[in-house]
Design an enzyme around this catalytic site. Structure first.
Site, PDB file in Angstrom:
ATOM      1  N   GLU A  97     -23.798 -13.700  12.689  1.00 20.49           N
ATOM      2  CA  GLU A  97     -22.657 -13.373  13.552  1.00 20.49           C
ATOM      3  C   GLU A  97     -21.627 -12.542  12.799  1.00 20.49           C
ATOM      4  O   GLU A  97     -21.538 -12.611  11.572  1.00 20.49           O
ATOM      5  CB  GLU A  97     -21.973 -14.676  14.007  1.00 20.49           C
ATOM      6  CG  GLU A  97     -22.110 -15.000  15.472  1.00 20.49           C
ATOM      7  CD  GLU A  97     -21.386 -14.043  16.415  1.00 20.49           C
ATOM      8  OE1 GLU A  97     -21.131 -12.880  16.066  1.00 20.49           O
ATOM      9  OE2 GLU A  97     -21.075 -14.481  17.527  1.00 20.49           O
ATOM     10  N   ASP A  98     -20.817 -11.794  13.547  1.00 16.82           N
ATOM     11  CA  ASP A  98     -19.719 -11.070  12.907  1.00 16.82           C
ATOM     12  C   ASP A  98     -18.562 -12.016  12.615  1.00 16.82           C
ATOM     13  O   ASP A  98     -18.004 -12.015  11.521  1.00 16.82           O
ATOM     14  CB  ASP A  98     -19.254  -9.874  13.762  1.00 16.82           C
ATOM     15  CG  ASP A  98     -18.914 -10.236  15.202  1.00 16.82           C
ATOM     16  OD1 ASP A  98     -19.081 -11.408  15.612  1.00 16.82           O
ATOM     17  OD2 ASP A  98     -18.456  -9.346  15.939  1.00 16.82           O
ATOM     18  N   ASP A 101     -14.776 -17.511  16.053  1.00 15.43           N
ATOM     19  CA  ASP A 101     -13.369 -17.578  16.451  1.00 15.43           C
ATOM     20  C   ASP A 101     -13.163 -18.920  17.175  1.00 15.43           C
ATOM     21  O   ASP A 101     -12.986 -19.945  16.517  1.00 15.43           O
ATOM     22  CB  ASP A 101     -13.118 -16.346  17.327  1.00 15.43           C
ATOM     23  CG  ASP A 101     -11.701 -16.180  17.799  1.00 15.43           C
ATOM     24  OD1 ASP A 101     -10.779 -16.416  17.019  1.00 15.43           O
ATOM     25  OD2 ASP A 101     -11.510 -15.785  18.965  1.00 15.43           O
ATOM     26  N   PHE A 150      -6.227 -10.365  14.634  1.00 19.03           N
ATOM     27  CA  PHE A 150      -7.326  -9.608  15.220  1.00 19.03           C
ATOM     28  C   PHE A 150      -7.739  -8.498  14.262  1.00 19.03           C
ATOM     29  O   PHE A 150      -6.914  -7.721  13.801  1.00 19.03           O
ATOM     30  CB  PHE A 150      -6.918  -9.023  16.574  1.00 19.03           C
ATOM     31  CG  PHE A 150      -8.106  -8.623  17.403  1.00 19.03           C
ATOM     32  CD1 PHE A 150      -8.831  -9.572  18.109  1.00 19.03           C
ATOM     33  CD2 PHE A 150      -8.524  -7.302  17.426  1.00 19.03           C
ATOM     34  CE1 PHE A 150      -9.959  -9.206  18.853  1.00 19.03           C
ATOM     35  CE2 PHE A 150      -9.643  -6.926  18.169  1.00 19.03           C
ATOM     36  CZ  PHE A 150     -10.351  -7.878  18.882  1.00 19.03           C
ATOM     37  N   ARG A 163     -15.764   0.133  15.639  1.00 16.90           N
ATOM     38  CA  ARG A 163     -16.877  -0.581  14.979  1.00 16.90           C
ATOM     39  C   ARG A 163     -17.321   0.115  13.705  1.00 16.90           C
ATOM     40  O   ARG A 163     -17.759  -0.534  12.758  1.00 16.90           O
ATOM     41  CB  ARG A 163     -18.092  -0.674  15.918  1.00 16.90           C
ATOM     42  CG  ARG A 163     -17.901  -1.611  17.095  1.00 16.90           C
ATOM     43  CD  ARG A 163     -19.253  -1.933  17.724  1.00 16.90           C
ATOM     44  NE  ARG A 163     -19.121  -2.466  19.065  1.00 16.90           N
ATOM     45  CZ  ARG A 163     -18.912  -3.751  19.356  1.00 16.90           C
ATOM     46  NH1 ARG A 163     -18.787  -4.642  18.398  1.00 16.90           N
ATOM     47  NH2 ARG A 163     -18.813  -4.147  20.609  1.00 16.90           N
TER      48      ARG A 163
END
Ligand code: IMP
Ligand code: MG
Length: 174
Positions: A97-98, A101, A150, A163
């Site tokens: 996963e990136d 959260d 963020f 990205r």
């Protein structure tokens, strides 16, 4: 740098940490058993690409595409766009996963893949924002713990942009 980002984790720091994770994963799994990396699109694109090349074992790579975000907010609802085709029963699976959260995405994916009876299933995330957690999830490998801010770049987006930044940047909404 772009007008709306400032470097938070440099390209070099990412490279070093990904290499460390690759060594840790290579040491943890037996080299003679197939390991399946499942990347979560689209955010894990670059992380999967670099991490997989820093693991010394034979690998199978598959991809799943989900989304849960609108702008800088999690909707809490996970939508599947594309599923995997690899048979994972009795295989070792590592979900890539990136960022974790609220934990909803990875928790939904964990439940989805556990039904397919893998031999083992573990989670490897580039970033972890523990202060935002709503669902408790086990994280076996983590690149960086970050505060509740963020971030974009190295795969992570704001409304599909940013990205391809080579670093992870703090995002200031325009
Ligand atoms: P969760 O389901 O709330 O854990 O959210 C996970 C997904 O939300 C990640 O895979 C990202 O796509 C997205 N996300 C969460 N935080 C950020 C961020 O800071 N920047 C970009 N995307 C994020
Ligand atoms: Mg993601």
């Amino acid at each position: 740098m772009t007008p709306h980002t400032q470097v938070f984790i440099s390209q070099k720091a990412i490279q070093n940490r990904v290499a460390e994770l690759g060594r840790a994963i290579s040491a943890a799994y037996p080299p003679n058993r197939p390991l399946i990396l499942i990347g979560v699109l689209r955010g894990a694109l670059y992380f999967l690409s670099d991490l997989s090349r820093s693991i010394s074992h034979p690998l199978v790579i598959d991809l799943i595409s989900v989304s849960s975000y609108e702008g800088t907010n999690s909707t809490g609802k996970v939508t599947f766009h594309q599923k995997t085709s690899t048979h994972i029963a009795n295989k070792d699976v590592l979900l890539i996963e990136d960022i974790v959260d609220t934990g909803r995405t990875i928790n939904t994916l964990l439940q989805h893949f556990q039904k397919q009876n893998p031999r083992s299933i573990k989670i490897c995330t580039l970033l972890n924002k523990p202060s935002r957690r709503e669902v408790s999830v086990p994280i076996h490998y983590c690149g960086f713990r970050i505060p509740d801010q963020f971030v974009v770049g190295y795969g992570l987006d704001y409304e599909q942009a940013y990205r391809n930044l080579p670093y992870i940047g703090l995002f200031n909404a325009p």
